[in-house]
Design an enzyme around this catalytic site. Structure first.
Site, short mmCIF file in Angstrom:
data_model
loop_
_atom_site.label_atom_id
_atom_site.label_comp_id
_atom_site.label_asym_id
_atom_site.label_seq_id
_atom_site.Cartn_x
_atom_site.Cartn_y
_atom_site.Cartn_z
N GLU A 48 -6.72 1.70 -13.76
CA GLU A 48 -6.20 2.90 -13.11
C GLU A 48 -4.91 3.38 -13.80
O GLU A 48 -4.76 4.57 -14.09
CB GLU A 48 -5.93 2.62 -11.63
CG GLU A 48 -7.21 2.47 -10.82
CD GLU A 48 -6.97 2.15 -9.34
OE1 GLU A 48 -7.88 2.37 -8.55
OE2 GLU A 48 -5.88 1.67 -8.99
N GLU A 91 -26.44 14.82 -4.86
CA GLU A 91 -27.85 15.04 -4.51
C GLU A 91 -28.76 14.11 -5.30
O GLU A 91 -29.87 13.79 -4.88
CB GLU A 91 -28.26 16.51 -4.69
CG GLU A 91 -28.26 17.03 -6.10
CD GLU A 91 -28.66 18.51 -6.16
OE1 GLU A 91 -29.72 18.87 -5.62
OE2 GLU A 91 -27.89 19.32 -6.74
N TYR A 141 -8.96 -3.51 -11.80
CA TYR A 141 -8.90 -2.10 -11.42
C TYR A 141 -7.50 -1.53 -11.54
O TYR A 141 -7.32 -0.37 -11.92
CB TYR A 141 -9.51 -1.88 -10.03
CG TYR A 141 -8.62 -2.14 -8.83
CD1 TYR A 141 -7.86 -1.13 -8.27
CD2 TYR A 141 -8.54 -3.40 -8.27
CE1 TYR A 141 -7.05 -1.37 -7.16
CE2 TYR A 141 -7.74 -3.65 -7.16
CZ TYR A 141 -6.99 -2.63 -6.62
OH TYR A 141 -6.19 -2.87 -5.53
N HIS A 171 -27.51 20.99 -2.38
CA HIS A 171 -27.58 21.56 -3.72
C HIS A 171 -26.63 22.74 -3.85
O HIS A 171 -26.51 23.53 -2.91
CB HIS A 171 -29.02 22.02 -3.98
CG HIS A 171 -29.22 22.54 -5.35
ND1 HIS A 171 -29.26 21.71 -6.46
CD2 HIS A 171 -29.39 23.80 -5.81
CE1 HIS A 171 -29.44 22.46 -7.54
NE2 HIS A 171 -29.53 23.72 -7.18
N CYS A 199 -1.49 1.67 -3.13
CA CYS A 199 -2.46 2.76 -2.96
C CYS A 199 -1.84 4.15 -2.94
O CYS A 199 -2.30 5.06 -3.63
CB CYS A 199 -3.23 2.60 -1.65
SG CYS A 199 -3.41 0.94 -1.03
N LYS A 228 0.22 5.29 -6.09
CA LYS A 228 -0.76 5.32 -7.18
C LYS A 228 -1.66 6.54 -7.08
O LYS A 228 -1.88 7.26 -8.05
CB LYS A 228 -1.61 4.05 -7.14
CG LYS A 228 -2.72 4.10 -8.14
CD LYS A 228 -3.90 3.29 -7.81
CE LYS A 228 -4.67 3.63 -6.58
NZ LYS A 228 -5.62 2.57 -6.22
N CYS A 241 0.82 -1.21 0.00
CA CYS A 241 0.00 0.00 0.00
C CYS A 241 0.86 1.26 0.00
O CYS A 241 0.65 2.16 -0.80
CB CYS A 241 -0.92 -0.02 1.22
SG CYS A 241 -1.87 1.48 1.40
C1 LIG Z 1 -0.99 -0.97 -7.71
C2 LIG Z 1 -1.85 -1.26 -6.52
C3 LIG Z 1 -2.80 -0.34 -6.13
C4 LIG Z 1 -3.59 -0.59 -5.01
N1 LIG Z 1 -4.53 0.35 -4.68
C5 LIG Z 1 -5.31 0.14 -3.60
C6 LIG Z 1 -6.25 1.12 -3.20
O1 LIG Z 1 -6.41 2.14 -3.85
N2 LIG Z 1 -6.99 0.88 -2.10
C7 LIG Z 1 -6.84 -0.26 -1.36
O2 LIG Z 1 -7.52 -0.42 -0.34
N3 LIG Z 1 -5.96 -1.22 -1.73
C8 LIG Z 1 -5.19 -1.04 -2.83
N4 LIG Z 1 -4.27 -1.98 -3.19
C9 LIG Z 1 -4.21 -3.25 -2.41
C10 LIG Z 1 -3.42 -3.07 -1.12
O3 LIG Z 1 -2.16 -2.52 -1.40
C11 LIG Z 1 -3.28 -4.40 -0.43
O4 LIG Z 1 -4.56 -4.97 -0.25
C12 LIG Z 1 -2.62 -4.27 0.95
O5 LIG Z 1 -1.35 -3.69 0.85
C13 LIG Z 1 -2.52 -5.65 1.61
O6 LIG Z 1 -1.82 -5.57 2.81
P1 LIG Z 1 -1.06 -6.84 3.38
O7 LIG Z 1 -0.60 -6.47 4.75
O8 LIG Z 1 -1.87 -8.04 3.22
O9 LIG Z 1 0.20 -7.06 2.42
P2 LIG Z 1 1.32 -6.08 1.88
O10 LIG Z 1 0.97 -4.66 2.06
O11 LIG Z 1 1.61 -6.57 0.51
O12 LIG Z 1 2.55 -6.38 2.82
C14 LIG Z 1 3.21 -7.59 2.82
C15 LIG Z 1 4.66 -7.35 3.17
O13 LIG Z 1 5.29 -8.61 3.47
C16 LIG Z 1 6.62 -8.58 2.99
N5 LIG Z 1 7.03 -9.99 2.85
C17 LIG Z 1 6.55 -10.92 1.99
N6 LIG Z 1 7.11 -12.12 2.26
C18 LIG Z 1 7.96 -11.94 3.30
C19 LIG Z 1 8.82 -12.81 4.04
N7 LIG Z 1 8.89 -14.11 3.76
N8 LIG Z 1 9.56 -12.28 5.04
C20 LIG Z 1 9.50 -10.94 5.35
N9 LIG Z 1 8.68 -10.09 4.68
C21 LIG Z 1 7.92 -10.58 3.69
C22 LIG Z 1 6.51 -7.82 1.67
O14 LIG Z 1 7.75 -7.26 1.32
C23 LIG Z 1 5.47 -6.75 2.03
O15 LIG Z 1 6.09 -5.57 2.47
C24 LIG Z 1 -3.44 -1.77 -4.28
C25 LIG Z 1 -2.47 -2.71 -4.66
C26 LIG Z 1 -1.68 -2.47 -5.76
C27 LIG Z 1 -0.65 -3.48 -6.17
#
Ligand SMILES: Cc1cc2nc3c(=O)[nH]c(=O)nc-3n(C[C@H](O)[C@H](O)[C@H](O)COP(=O)(O)OP(=O)(O)OC[C@H]3O[C@@H](n4cnc5c(N)ncnc54)[C@H](O)[C@@H]3O)c2cc1C
Length: 452
Positions: free
Chosen positions: A182, A440, A178, A435, A48, A51, A43
């Site tokens: 986007e 609205e 999406y 309005h 997010c 972006k 994110c």
């Molecule tokens: C281009 C794009 C745009 C997006 N736009 C939106 C939006 O507008 N609104 C919205 O709500 N969501 C959006 N999302 C989705 C959102 O980013 C994800 O749903 C959210 O980040 C999920 O959080 P998470 O904690 O599950 O995983 P992540 O945020 O992906 O975090 C996982 C972390 O784990 C780390 N990791 C992985 N494996 C290991 C390991 N073995 N050891 C140590 N670290 C590890 C990774 O490096 C990463 O930093 C977007 C996603 C993308 C790709």
């Protein structure tokens, strides 16, 4: 049995950071967290946040045009990617620091390292050290997925867009979800020539059909060369770029080919199956309603579970996990009526059922309107906005709301509160309009356009 930590979190993204911070600061747990890339996760670093900043950047070309129509003597300027990129990098570094600082202040011990499971209570870090924990939370998120085909190694993903040294002149975006849409709108707004291929019949599968058609029409009108029913057959590097052969028989040369064709949970090589953790489709960690995996000491939240891949959902799941496991307050993350926004141009905000989904669940009334809003109408832009409510004929409850308009993401957040509370169509009708606004229309639509 004694452990190094009460909780060890794998992944410093939206879900992992929230769970780690709450467990440490609110439940007094001893918490360790490993992040292999940059704190903040998808994110903050490549989703997010960057972006949305690019969405803002891409909107100024239209804003300048509108300003002229409103009487401002504005002289055109050029978009300078390197200037924007430098500021973007600074902002992401700042945010990364904020996330790290918040964890440290809460007392979480951070390891800048990959972590893999060696058994249900042990993780191994990249330097070979092992840490034990009473509970392990897998919050490793997801990654972009590019299917294999001749030349697929030449394709880039959404991760690479934020690292561009300069903007491509011509880009092919493959995908209809999406993220693909986007980026098509963002790059088009920044002056890149955008072609978009989607193998299906219409972009934004899973969203409301009327909204999908509305957005596709607007994207084409703005200059995105959208080709549905079309995919990439092969990519070859040629002198002036990347030559793409399409499944419809056409071919063209682009400077970059961006695949946004879905994401896969990050579970490869993490020792999960060896530790007895059941994985579901696409390698997602299979969890129950408490986010508990098939191994009782191991939980998982966020994109790695492939439920609803959105930041606020990952955060809620992380918080619910802490309530359940560390605060004696069993809490399920609520996945019902989750609102969302697609930051295309125009934006799309939605909550609840699509018209197509609602039709299978009883009698409905559909209220829908499309019109030229005052602001862009005055500027002579042809843009139209769409407001739509889907209502259960019998209970009168609003089952779904779909808004395609500038700032639809902001509007849908508030409509979602009413709908989550169980608002009926008559509750919307009783609410006095604000309005003159676009929203609205949500409280002034009197006659259903369709029933069924
Ligand atoms: C281009 C794009 C745009 C997006 N736009 C939106 C939006 O507008 N609104 C919205 O709500 N969501 C959006 N999302 C989705 C959102 O980013 C994800 O749903 C959210 O980040 C999920 O959080 P998470 O904690 O599950 O995983 P992540 O945020 O992906 O975090 C996982 C972390 O784990 C780390 N990791 C992985 N494996 C290991 C390991 N073995 N050891 C140590 N670290 C590890 C990774 O490096 C990463 O930093 C977007 C996603 C993308 C790709």
């Amino acid at each position: 049995m004694s452990f190094d930590y009460d909780l060890f979190v794998i992944g410093g993204g939206s879900g992992g950071v929230r769970a780690a911070r709450l467990a440490a600061s609110e439940a007094g747990a001893r918490v360790g967290l490993a992040e292999e890339y940059r704190m903040g996760g998808t994110c903050v670093i490549r989703g997010c946040v960057p972006k949305k900043l690019m969405v803002y950047a891409s909107g100024f070309a239209h804003a300048v045009e509108d300003a002229r129509a409103y009487g401002w003597q504005v002289h055109g300027g050029e978009f300078d990617w390197s200037l924007f990129k430098a500021r973007l990098d600074d902002e992401l570094t700042r945010l990364e620091g904020v996330y790290r600082g918040n964890l440290e202040r809460a007392g979480v011990e951070i390891f800048d390292s990959r972590a893999v499971l060696t058994d249900p209570h042990t993780v191994r870090l990249a330097d070979g050290t092992e840490k034990t924990a009473r509970h392990i939370l897998i919050a490793s998120g997801g990654r972009p997925f590019v299917p294999e085909f001749p030349g697929s190694e030449l394709a880039i993903t959404s991760n690479d867009v934020f690292l561009f040294e300069s903007l491509p002149k011509r880009i092919l975006i493959v995908g209809g979800g999406y993220i693909a849409c986007e980026f098509a709108c963002i790059l088009n707004g920044l002056g890149v020539e955008v072609t978009q291929f989607y193998r299906g019949a219409q972009i934004l599968r899973g969203f409301d059909d009327e909204a999908r058609g509305h957005i596709a029409g607007a994207m084409c009108a703005q200059g995105v060369d959208l080709r549905v029913g079309c995919n990439v057959q092969r990519i070859d590097r040629v002198e002036d770029g990347l030559w793409v052969k399409a499944t419809d028989g056409g071919d063209a040369v682009f400077d970059a080919v961006l695949f946004a064709t879905g994401r896969r949970p990050n579970t490869d090589g993490m020792g999960l199956e060896e530790a007895g953790i059941a994985l579901g489709a696409n390698g997602a960690v299979a969890v129950d309603e408490w986010s508990q995996s098939s191994v009782p000491s191991v939980y998982a939240v966020g994109d790695v579970t492939d439920r609803i891949a959105l930041t606020p959902v990952a955060i809620r799941e992380g918080a619910a996990f802490v309530e359940t496991v560390f605060k004696g307050n069993p809490t399920r993350a609520d996945h019902d009526l989750v609102p969302g926004a697609v930051f295309t141009r125009p934006e799309y905000g939605s909550v609840g059922l699509t018209e197509e989904e609602a039709r299978g669940r009883g009698q409905i009334e559909v209220y829908s309107t499309a019109f030229r809003p005052m602001q862009s109408g005055f500027a002579g832009r042809p843009d139209r906005v769409m407001m739509k409510l889907i209502v259960a004929a019998e209970s009168r409850k609003v089952l779904g709301c779909h808004i395609v308009a500038d700032q639809a993401g902001e509007m849908i957040q508030l409509a979602a509160v009413a709908i989550k509370m169980g608002a009926t169509k008559e509750d919307f009708d009783r609410t006095v309009a604000v309005h003159p606004t676009m929203a609205e229309e949500l409280v002034t639509m009197k006659v259903p356009v369709r029933t069924g």
